[in-house]
Motif scaffolding. Structure first.
Motif, mmCIF file in Angstrom:
data_model
loop_
_atom_site.group_PDB
_atom_site.id
_atom_site.type_symbol
_atom_site.label_atom_id
_atom_site.label_comp_id
_atom_site.label_asym_id
_atom_site.label_seq_id
_atom_site.Cartn_x
_atom_site.Cartn_y
_atom_site.Cartn_z
ATOM 1 N N ARG A 1 24.542 7.798 62.286
ATOM 2 C CA ARG A 1 24.753 8.126 63.685
ATOM 3 C C ARG A 1 24.120 9.482 63.992
ATOM 4 N N VAL B 1 24.289 12.150 66.878
ATOM 5 C CA VAL B 1 25.016 12.527 68.088
ATOM 6 C C VAL B 1 24.290 13.705 68.745
ATOM 7 N N VAL C 1 28.141 15.699 75.494
ATOM 8 C CA VAL C 1 27.569 14.745 74.553
ATOM 9 C C VAL C 1 26.886 13.682 75.418
ATOM 10 N N GLU D 1 24.336 8.919 71.991
ATOM 11 C CA GLU D 1 24.273 8.765 70.532
ATOM 12 C C GLU D 1 23.266 7.676 70.190
ATOM 13 N N TYR E 1 22.770 5.069 66.999
ATOM 14 C CA TYR E 1 23.553 4.690 65.822
ATOM 15 C C TYR E 1 23.110 3.346 65.280
ATOM 16 N N VAL F 1 26.973 8.120 76.231
ATOM 17 C CA VAL F 1 28.325 8.683 76.106
ATOM 18 C C VAL F 1 28.692 9.448 77.375
ATOM 19 N N ASP G 1 29.940 12.480 78.032
ATOM 20 C CA ASP G 1 31.244 13.134 78.089
ATOM 21 C C ASP G 1 31.134 14.613 77.774
ATOM 22 N N TYR H 1 33.552 17.608 62.805
ATOM 23 C CA TYR H 1 33.015 16.463 62.059
ATOM 24 C C TYR H 1 32.940 16.740 60.569
ATOM 25 N N ASN I 1 37.784 7.523 72.901
ATOM 26 C CA ASN I 1 36.722 8.496 72.836
ATOM 27 C C ASN I 1 36.989 9.676 71.891
ATOM 28 N N TYR J 1 35.348 12.374 72.173
ATOM 29 C CA TYR J 1 35.105 13.583 72.970
ATOM 30 C C TYR J 1 36.180 13.637 74.036
ATOM 31 N N ASP J 2 36.721 14.817 74.316
ATOM 32 C CA ASP J 2 37.881 14.831 75.201
ATOM 33 C C ASP J 2 37.522 14.530 76.652
ATOM 34 N N GLY J 3 36.281 14.839 77.051
ATOM 35 C CA GLY J 3 35.873 14.506 78.407
ATOM 36 C C GLY J 3 36.686 15.209 79.480
ATOM 37 N N GLY K 1 33.317 1.257 77.251
ATOM 38 C CA GLY K 1 32.257 1.767 76.383
ATOM 39 C C GLY K 1 32.739 2.932 75.537
ATOM 40 N N GLN K 2 33.816 3.576 75.985
ATOM 41 C CA GLN K 2 34.347 4.731 75.259
ATOM 42 C C GLN K 2 35.471 4.341 74.313
#
Lengths: 198, 192
Positions: A113, A115, A165, A168, A170, A181, A183, A197, B32, B34-36, B123-124
């Protein structure tokens, strides 16, 4: 013709494109234009300096070696399949602000992956967040034809967040996929993100 | 040893497990990484459907605010707000023998609470699954991993228990919908 993705969508990159190997991931953003006044950009406040990075994660989603974090201070992965084109300090202008060139066929098998992260350099010290950034996107280009394969514009309000982010890449069932993503996180530095990570 | 299903597959539940009456339907997911900037709250809901595939009344919609249906034969064990940790995030207990004859089908769904305002979608969500356990011995009988099929959807019908003759069968549906819980509720014949 690029496929425009929406947040959450996933798309196959290599399926149906057996020869695809060399790609460029372009990341772009613009500073929000302030309307005149004393606080406009260039009028005394610091530029917002966004940095793009790539975390190369193993099957368990872990960053096994700190050398697997590719950023302006470590621009080439040890396998040399991932190359960061270098730092851009302002985000001004059209098109990609930073680029990452990837040779998918040379990514070691233990890496599952990639990211992509964009974070604001010294966000806390400079009191900056992604509310001061607009038009962020991530796109994937096929280097052999220069065709844009995927384009994803981030449209959410990221005020108060210091890292994004955007997407990704993957492995999935022997192919490479891209996930939009889109986010944000409150991580204040790339090392803070990376530490999640480890 | 559980039977792993693929999307669209149907499998017999009571015929191959004679004597099975009390089951637990476990639903799990990971949200997710990521916390978003927003919490992420998934909800499982159960629709008790008549022969026309509709809920006859609001009492046949079993969810976090109405945790019992079918005269107590179906019981939702309660809301989980985070989806963290291993194993089932929410569970529904079903006593197959006491489900009223008028209920022909029981649909299990997962929706994202407040998805639109929080700008969230499936998707998350990763590692979603539904599984059926025997309540008496905890044995996993059926498992269906939903895989990568969803993206901008905010509601998923994961599977259905349905009567087939005198037996109960399970169908791995895995269909995604946009419009969240509201669209499911109206699709199943209830007023939002």
């Amino acid at each position: 013709m690029a496929i425009s993705l929406q947040k959450g969508q996933k798309i196959d990159l290599t399926k149906g494109r057996a020869g695809l190997s060399s790609i460029t991931v372009g990341l772009g953003w613009d500073p929000v234009k302030k309307s005149g006044g004393f606080f406009g950009f260039g009028g005394g406040s610091s530029n917002v300096d966004c940095d793009a990075s790539v975390m190369m994660l193993n099957e368990n989603g872990k960053l096994a070696d700190k050398k697997d974090l590719i950023y302006f201070g470590n621009k080439t992965s040890s396998c040399s399949s991932v190359q960061h084109s270098g730092d851009n300090l302002t985000g001004d202008g059209e098109g990609d602000d930073e680029q990452v060139k990837i040779d998918l066929s040379r990514i070691p098998s233990h890496i599952h992956r990639l990211v992509f992260v964009v974070n604001i350099y010294q966000a806390v010290q400079r009191k900056q967040d992604f509310g001061m950034i607009q038009n962020a996107f991530i796109r994937v280009v096929d280097n052999s034809s220069n065709a844009e394969l995927v384009h994803f514009n981030l449209t959410d309000d990221f005020s108060g967040l210091m890292a994004l982010v955007p997407g990704e890449i993957y492995r999935h069932n022997g192919e490479w996929k891209f996930s939009a993503v889109g986010d944000g996180t409150k991580d204040t530095s790339i090392s803070e993100i990376a530490n999640r990570y480890v | 040893m559980a039977i792993s299903l693929a999307k669209g597959q149907k499998v017999d539940l009571t015929k191959s497990n004679p004597g099975l009456t009390n089951i637990i339907v476990g639903l799990g997911w990971d949200t997710n990484k990521y916390d978003g900037g927003q919490d992420f709250d998934l909800d499982s809901s159960v629709f008790l459907l008549n022969a026309d595939g509709k809920c006859s009344s609001e009492a046949d919609f079993v969810f976090y605010n109405n945790t019992k249906g079918a005269n107590g034969a179906v019981e939702h064990t309660g809301d989980n707000r985070t989806g963290e940790g291993d194993g089932d995030d929410e569970q529904v207990k079903v006593n197959l023998t006491s489900v009223p004859e008028s209920i022909q089908k029981i649909a299990f769904t997962i929706t994202i609470h407040d998805a639109e305002t929080r700008s969230q979608n499936f998707g998350q969500v990763s590692n979603s699954y539904v599984r059926i356990l025997s309540e008496t011995n905890g044995e996993e009988l059926i498992r269906y991993d939903l895989g990568e099929d969803f993206s901008i959807e905010t509601a998923v019908v994961v599977g259905e228990l349905y009567r087939h003759g005198a037996e109960w069968k399970f169908s791995a549906i895995g269909s995604g919908y946009q419009g969240g819980l509201g669209s499911l509720v109206s699709d199943y014949g209830l007023n939002v």
